[in-house]
Design an enzyme around this catalytic site. Sequence first.
Site, PDB file in Angstrom:
ATOM      1  N   CYS A 171       0.915  -1.205  -0.039  1.00 12.68           N
ATOM      2  CA  CYS A 171      -0.005   0.101   0.254  1.00 12.68           C
ATOM      3  C   CYS A 171       0.737   1.178   0.092  1.00 12.68           C
ATOM      4  O   CYS A 171       1.852   1.266  -0.443  1.00 12.68           O
ATOM      5  CB  CYS A 171      -1.072   0.013   1.332  1.00 12.68           C
ATOM      6  SG  CYS A 171      -0.181  -0.046   2.664  1.00 12.68           S
TER       7      CYS A 171
ATOM      8  N   ASP B 104      -7.953   3.875   1.158  1.00 18.65           N
ATOM      9  CA  ASP B 104      -6.973   4.222   2.110  1.00 18.65           C
ATOM     10  C   ASP B 104      -7.779   4.783   3.350  1.00 18.65           C
ATOM     11  O   ASP B 104      -8.744   5.591   3.106  1.00 18.65           O
ATOM     12  CB  ASP B 104      -6.283   5.559   1.729  1.00 18.65           C
ATOM     13  CG  ASP B 104      -5.381   5.925   2.547  1.00 18.65           C
ATOM     14  OD1 ASP B 104      -5.227   5.725   3.753  1.00 18.65           O
ATOM     15  OD2 ASP B 104      -4.434   6.870   2.091  1.00 18.65           O
TER      16      ASP B 104
ATOM     17  N   ASN C 243       2.378   1.392   4.133  1.00 16.42           N
ATOM     18  CA  ASN C 243       2.680   0.091   5.045  1.00 16.42           C
ATOM     19  C   ASN C 243       2.419   0.026   6.519  1.00 16.42           C
ATOM     20  O   ASN C 243       2.988  -0.592   7.358  1.00 16.42           O
ATOM     21  CB  ASN C 243       3.921  -0.187   4.808  1.00 16.42           C
ATOM     22  CG  ASN C 243       4.504  -1.676   5.293  1.00 16.42           C
ATOM     23  OD1 ASN C 243       5.732  -2.162   5.584  1.00 16.42           O
ATOM     24  ND2 ASN C 243       3.402  -2.516   5.004  1.00 16.42           N
TER      25      ASN C 243
ATOM     26  N   CYS D 146      -1.465   0.588   7.254  1.00 15.51           N
ATOM     27  CA  CYS D 146      -2.813   0.253   7.600  1.00 15.51           C
ATOM     28  C   CYS D 146      -3.056  -0.884   6.716  1.00 15.51           C
ATOM     29  O   CYS D 146      -3.185  -2.076   7.183  1.00 15.51           O
ATOM     30  CB  CYS D 146      -3.741   1.330   7.092  1.00 15.51           C
ATOM     31  SG  CYS D 146      -3.443   2.624   8.434  1.00 15.51           S
ATOM     32  N   ARG D 147      -3.288  -0.617   5.355  1.00 15.10           N
ATOM     33  CA  ARG D 147      -3.772  -1.730   4.527  1.00 15.10           C
ATOM     34  C   ARG D 147      -2.991  -2.985   4.228  1.00 15.10           C
ATOM     35  O   ARG D 147      -3.330  -4.235   4.531  1.00 15.10           O
ATOM     36  CB  ARG D 147      -4.251  -1.055   3.428  1.00 15.10           C
ATOM     37  CG  ARG D 147      -5.524  -0.114   3.148  1.00 15.10           C
ATOM     38  CD  ARG D 147      -5.528   0.449   2.057  1.00 15.10           C
ATOM     39  NE  ARG D 147      -4.412   1.396   2.003  1.00 15.10           N
ATOM     40  CZ  ARG D 147      -4.087   2.147   0.908  1.00 15.10           C
ATOM     41  NH1 ARG D 147      -4.950   2.237  -0.232  1.00 15.10           N
ATOM     42  NH2 ARG D 147      -3.193   3.208   0.708  1.00 15.10           N
ATOM     43  N   SER D 148      -1.578  -3.041   3.755  1.00 10.52           N
ATOM     44  CA  SER D 148      -0.916  -3.866   3.555  1.00 10.52           C
ATOM     45  C   SER D 148      -0.425  -4.650   4.803  1.00 10.52           C
ATOM     46  O   SER D 148      -0.294  -5.996   4.480  1.00 10.52           O
ATOM     47  CB  SER D 148       0.386  -3.744   2.689  1.00 10.52           C
ATOM     48  OG  SER D 148       1.521  -2.641   3.377  1.00 10.52           O
TER      49      SER D 148
HETATM   50  P1  4NP Z   1      -1.743   2.838   3.973  1.00 10.98           P
HETATM   51  O1  4NP Z   1      -2.515   3.962   4.843  1.00 10.98           O
HETATM   52  O2  4NP Z   1      -1.186   3.109   2.813  1.00 10.98           O
HETATM   53  O3  4NP Z   1      -2.875   1.722   4.084  1.00 10.98           O
HETATM   54  O4  4NP Z   1      -0.714   2.367   5.283  1.00 10.98           O
HETATM   55  C1  4NP Z   1      -1.765   5.395   4.873  1.00 10.98           C
HETATM   56  C2  4NP Z   1      -0.990   5.651   5.948  1.00 10.98           C
HETATM   57  C3  4NP Z   1      -0.327   6.854   6.157  1.00 10.98           C
HETATM   58  C4  4NP Z   1      -0.704   7.965   5.191  1.00 10.98           C
HETATM   59  C5  4NP Z   1      -1.417   7.605   3.929  1.00 10.98           C
HETATM   60  C6  4NP Z   1      -1.888   6.202   4.098  1.00 10.98           C
HETATM   61  N1  4NP Z   1       0.163   8.959   5.313  1.00 10.98           N
HETATM   62  O5  4NP Z   1      -0.336   9.976   4.372  1.00 10.98           O
HETATM   63  O6  4NP Z   1       0.934   9.155   6.232  1.00 10.98           O
END
Ligand code: 4NP
Length: 162
Positions: free
Chosen positions: A11, A129, A14, A16-18
């Site tokens: 994602c 996201d 790294n 939340c989703r992945s």
């Molecule tokens: P992820 O979510 O891609 O599922 O880990 C996010 C985590 C952090 C951010 C964006 C999405 N950020 O903007 O810091």
Amino acid sequence: MPNPTRLLFVCLGNICRSPSGENVMRHLIEREGLADNFVIDSAGTAGWHVGKKPDSRMTSAAQNRGIPMQGRARQVSPDDFASFDWIFAMDHSNYADLLEVRDRCPDPTARLVRFCEFCEEQDDEEVPDPYYGGPEGFEKVLDLLEDGCVSFLQKWRTGSLP
Ligand code: 4NP
């Protein structure tokens, strides 16, 4: 034991989703006694959160479904395209970024796919996201990941992966 199937969930951050994809899949294969058949990891296209644990909101939502979360964030690298068999992009933007990372790998062998291609219960195109949204976003992530991971595993078992 034949060579393990190597899966990488990717994602943006790294956190939340992945990592959830990684841990949902790990939970399933451990429950089914298939842990020796897989290597599972996750990474982010961005490096902002390298070294951090998964987001606490994501960890709570997963734990409420009986899925323990482990791992620390890392950034995806061109070498990952030679070290994994399948690379699952969570959304279109991740997919586009991964195409550029793949271009920097001299001998890419991984299959790059959108994770939602494996979802059967839901017809979403992306795992959205959840970072800036409310708790329902984290539940949606887990719904999609459980759907796609169960279906990937079923196809793996029956030798019917595309
Ligand atoms: P992820 O979510 O891609 O599922 O880990 C996010 C985590 C952090 C951010 C964006 C999405 N950020 O903007 O810091």
